[in-house]
Design an enzyme around this catalytic site. Sequence first.
Site, PDB file in Angstrom:
ATOM      1  N   GLY A  14      -2.195  60.175  40.033  1.00  0.00           N
ATOM      2  CA  GLY A  14      -2.763  59.013  39.350  1.00  0.00           C
ATOM      3  C   GLY A  14      -4.177  59.199  38.823  1.00  0.00           C
ATOM      4  N   ASN A  16      -4.948  59.846  35.801  1.00  0.00           N
ATOM      5  CA  ASN A  16      -5.003  59.101  34.532  1.00  0.00           C
ATOM      6  C   ASN A  16      -5.094  57.597  34.775  1.00  0.00           C
ATOM      7  OD1 ASN A  16      -4.703  61.004  32.107  1.00  0.00           O
ATOM      8  ND2 ASN A  16      -3.214  61.803  33.570  1.00  0.00           N
ATOM      9  N   LYS A  96      10.300  59.864  36.464  1.00  0.00           N
ATOM     10  CA  LYS A  96      11.711  59.488  36.456  1.00  0.00           C
ATOM     11  C   LYS A  96      12.133  59.237  35.009  1.00  0.00           C
ATOM     12  CE  LYS A  96      14.437  56.372  39.383  1.00  0.00           C
ATOM     13  NZ  LYS A  96      14.764  57.087  40.594  1.00  0.00           N
ATOM     14  N   ILE A  97      13.289  59.746  34.644  1.00  0.00           N
ATOM     15  CA  ILE A  97      13.779  59.499  33.283  1.00  0.00           C
ATOM     16  C   ILE A  97      14.278  58.058  33.202  1.00  0.00           C
ATOM     17  CG2 ILE A  97      15.603  60.093  31.636  1.00  0.00           C
ATOM     18  CD1 ILE A  97      15.313  63.003  32.630  1.00  0.00           C
ATOM     19  N   ASN A 116       4.065  56.913  26.716  1.00  0.00           N
ATOM     20  CA  ASN A 116       4.111  57.966  27.737  1.00  0.00           C
ATOM     21  C   ASN A 116       3.067  59.021  27.390  1.00  0.00           C
ATOM     22  OD1 ASN A 116       5.142  59.572  29.937  1.00  0.00           O
ATOM     23  ND2 ASN A 116       6.214  60.837  28.431  1.00  0.00           N
ATOM     24  N   HIS A 118       2.291  62.943  27.781  1.00  0.00           N
ATOM     25  CA  HIS A 118       3.061  64.169  28.052  1.00  0.00           C
ATOM     26  C   HIS A 118       2.169  65.400  27.865  1.00  0.00           C
ATOM     27  CE1 HIS A 118       6.535  66.749  28.419  1.00  0.00           C
ATOM     28  NE2 HIS A 118       6.068  67.437  27.391  1.00  0.00           N
ATOM     29  N   SER A 145       0.089  64.846  24.463  1.00  0.00           N
ATOM     30  CA  SER A 145       0.503  63.857  23.460  1.00  0.00           C
ATOM     31  C   SER A 145       0.695  62.503  24.122  1.00  0.00           C
ATOM     32  CB  SER A 145       1.856  64.247  22.834  1.00  0.00           C
ATOM     33  OG  SER A 145       1.857  65.566  22.365  1.00  0.00           O
ATOM     34  N   ASP A 154      10.980  62.311  25.821  1.00  0.00           N
ATOM     35  CA  ASP A 154       9.762  62.833  25.184  1.00  0.00           C
ATOM     36  C   ASP A 154       9.897  62.940  23.658  1.00  0.00           C
ATOM     37  OD1 ASP A 154       8.612  63.102  27.708  1.00  0.00           O
ATOM     38  OD2 ASP A 154       9.339  65.154  27.943  1.00  0.00           O
TER      39      ASP A 154
HETATM   40  C1  GRF Z   1      -0.116  64.440  33.578  1.00  0.00           C
HETATM   41  O1  GRF Z   1      -0.287  65.787  33.263  1.00  0.00           O
HETATM   42  C2  GRF Z   1       0.853  63.801  32.613  1.00  0.00           C
HETATM   43  O2  GRF Z   1       0.811  64.345  31.334  1.00  0.00           O
HETATM   44  C3  GRF Z   1       2.175  64.133  33.237  1.00  0.00           C
HETATM   45  O3  GRF Z   1       1.948  64.009  34.620  1.00  0.00           O
HETATM   46  C4  GRF Z   1       0.576  64.269  34.904  1.00  0.00           C
HETATM   47  C5  GRF Z   1       0.058  63.114  35.690  1.00  0.00           C
HETATM   48  O4  GRF Z   1      -1.207  63.339  36.215  1.00  0.00           O
HETATM   49  N1  GRF Z   1       3.214  63.279  32.704  1.00  0.00           N
HETATM   50  P1  GRF Z   1      -1.922  62.185  37.067  1.00  0.00           P
HETATM   51  O5  GRF Z   1      -0.914  61.675  38.086  1.00  0.00           O
HETATM   52  O6  GRF Z   1      -2.351  61.110  36.123  1.00  0.00           O
HETATM   53  O7  GRF Z   1      -3.070  62.864  37.738  1.00  0.00           O
END
Ligand code: GRF
Length: 213
Positions: A14, A16, A96-97, A116, A118, A145, A154
């Site tokens: 987490g 991000n 999860k898809i 999303n 990616h 992206s 994706d």
């Molecule tokens: C990121 O690299 C994102 O692109 C991918 O999963 C990772 C998540 O990182 N989908 P975090 O959990 O936000 O540290």
Amino acid sequence: MKTLKIAVLVSGNGSNLQVLIEHMQSGKLPIKIVAVISNKADAYALVRAKNANIATFVIDKNEQGKTYKRAQFEQLALHVLKPLGVDLVVLAGFMKILTPLFINGVKDGLNASMINLHPSLLPSYKGLDTHARVLQSGERYHGCSVHLVTAKLDAGQILSQAVLEIHPNDTPATLQNRVHALEHMLLPCTIDFIVRGVIDVDNVGDAYRFWGQ
Ligand code: GRF
């Protein structure tokens, strides 16, 4: 400017989510994170959300200790989201898809958009292990992206990308760190563009591209 109500779906660390929390708390972004939903009970992202007094929802295992089937997860997640009036669902490290049940439920049922994050320059390198695959292929550039979520993995419309040049001594681990740093810029920036109407999610133009290191 309206405050965007956001729900963030997570599965792991987490970092991000943390960046979004900090942008919300500092007022840099006019957003309110109203829920964090995790499909993993031990996701550290849940600690980050709780520390910020954000409502958390774990949809992991049922009362018999079995992991929820995809459709059950999606129904429960929609049930959580319904009363919250979210404008935007953000998948940030959500592993999860999702199927049309959830994707259409968000779009038509909640009247919200879904993006999303990616770790590749889509449309190249969809799926997992992007850093190792990019290195194996001898690519010169890599990055991340932000795209709209559709039923194809994706593959939704790309809103923004951040690009870096691969160094000769890069490993999957160094690339992962460098891409993560780009993500921490790209995700809030893209949400900012959405809030301010620079990006219209109903009528997306060319993707915005940024150069990073
Ligand atoms: C990121 O690299 C994102 O692109 C991918 O999963 C990772 C998540 O990182 N989908 P975090 O959990 O936000 O540290």
